[in-house]
Design an enzyme around this catalytic site. Structure first.
Site: not given
Ligand code: IPE
Ligand code: IPE
Ligand code: MG
Length: 256
Positions: A36, A84
């Site tokens: 993340d 997602n």
């Molecule tokens: C969790 O991250 C999913 C992945 C890393 C693929 P998210 O960024 O989607 O999670 P939330 O929305 O902060 O809980």
């Molecule tokens: C994790 O990074 C990757 C996926 C969930 C695909 P994020 O895209 O959630 O990055 P933040 O949390 O917005 O910084």
């Molecule tokens: Mg995220």
């Protein structure tokens, strides 16, 4: 009386976990990572979110190598959650494009290094060409046994459990299994992670303290590690530090 799944002698020594994990082992057999913070990494640099995802794919490459060198048998990466899909279509398309690129450019190397690819979740919902590429990569690497890379794509732990329940119910209705004999091992074997070593260490980057629907069943006795590092900044050294942290933990599984 404790609600034990097996009825063996209560005075026996503490059993290994249902799925066979070994509490005394200093190196985790199975590490999972909630990767993340890609978006925040990009934002901090004034870059589009895609740039963060691209840098995140680089980090995944480095961490896979470091995990293999450290003797981790299975690395599971959360790449796309079933939630997602709530993101803007453009970002989803960028992520698909990246996955396409990553498989295209990495498959030969993965195969050469004896890495078997497994998928958790339902990647069939992805664009057909991406889904096909994933299937081909899984098939091509199926015989490899040096290490397993499991990628969670369109994965959600609650859906995984729903699917396992349906599978067991169908088999019970067909008379193949007896409902009262469904035990933890039967559920374990019905999950997407069937056959993988028990989850030992679950890492989440970017300073968020939640599981976001990842490996809820498998994490029951995993060691949890939350780090502030944004995923694109996570590298081999960061993984080795996490493994060092794990080695210092005492796993008790409810015993003494
Ligand atoms: C969790 O991250 C999913 C992945 C890393 C693929 P998210 O960024 O989607 O999670 P939330 O929305 O902060 O809980
Ligand atoms: C994790 O990074 C990757 C996926 C969930 C695909 P994020 O895209 O959630 O990055 P933040 O949390 O917005 O910084
Ligand atoms: Mg995220």
């Amino acid at each position: 009386m404790p609600r034990h799944v097996d009825d063996s002698d209560p005075g026996r020594p503490a059993p290994r976990h249902v799925d066979g994990s070994d509490p005394g082992r200093p190196t985790p057999r199975h590490v999972a990572i909630i990767m993340d913070g890609n978006g925040r990494w990009a934002k901090a640099r004034g870059l589009p979110r895609t740039a963060g995802h691209k840098a995140g794919a680089e980090a995944a490459r480095k961490v896979l190598r470091a995990a293999g060198e450290a003797g981790v048998e299975c690395l599971t990466l959360y790449a796309f959650s079933s939630e997602n899909w709530r993101r803007p279509e453009a970002e989803i398309n960028d992520l698909m494009g990246l996955l396409r690129f990553y498989i295209g450019s990495e498959l030969n190397a993965l195969h050469r290094e004896g890495i078997r690819l497994r998928i958790l979740g339902d990647h069939k919902a992805f664009q057909p060409d991406v889904a096909r590429m994933v299937d081909e990569a899984v098939a091509r690497t199926a015989g490899n046994d040096r290490m397993t890379l499991a990628i969670a794509l369109n994965y959600g732990a609650r859906t995984e459990l729903v699917m396992a329940a349906r599978d067991l119910a169908r088999r019970a209705a067909a008379g193949e299994i007896i409902p009262d004999e469904i035990d933890e091992a039967a559920i374990d074997a019905s999950l997407d992670t069937a056959g993988l070593p028990a989850l030992d260490l679950l890492i989440r980057t970017s300073g968020e303290y939640r599981l976001s629907n990842f490996l809820l069943w498998q994490a029951a006795y995993a060691e949890l590690l939350f780090v502030d590092t944004l995923w694109p900044d996570f590298d081999g050294d960061a993984l080795r530090a996490a493994l060092g942290d794990f080695a210092a933990r005492e796993r008790r599984y409810g015993g003494l």
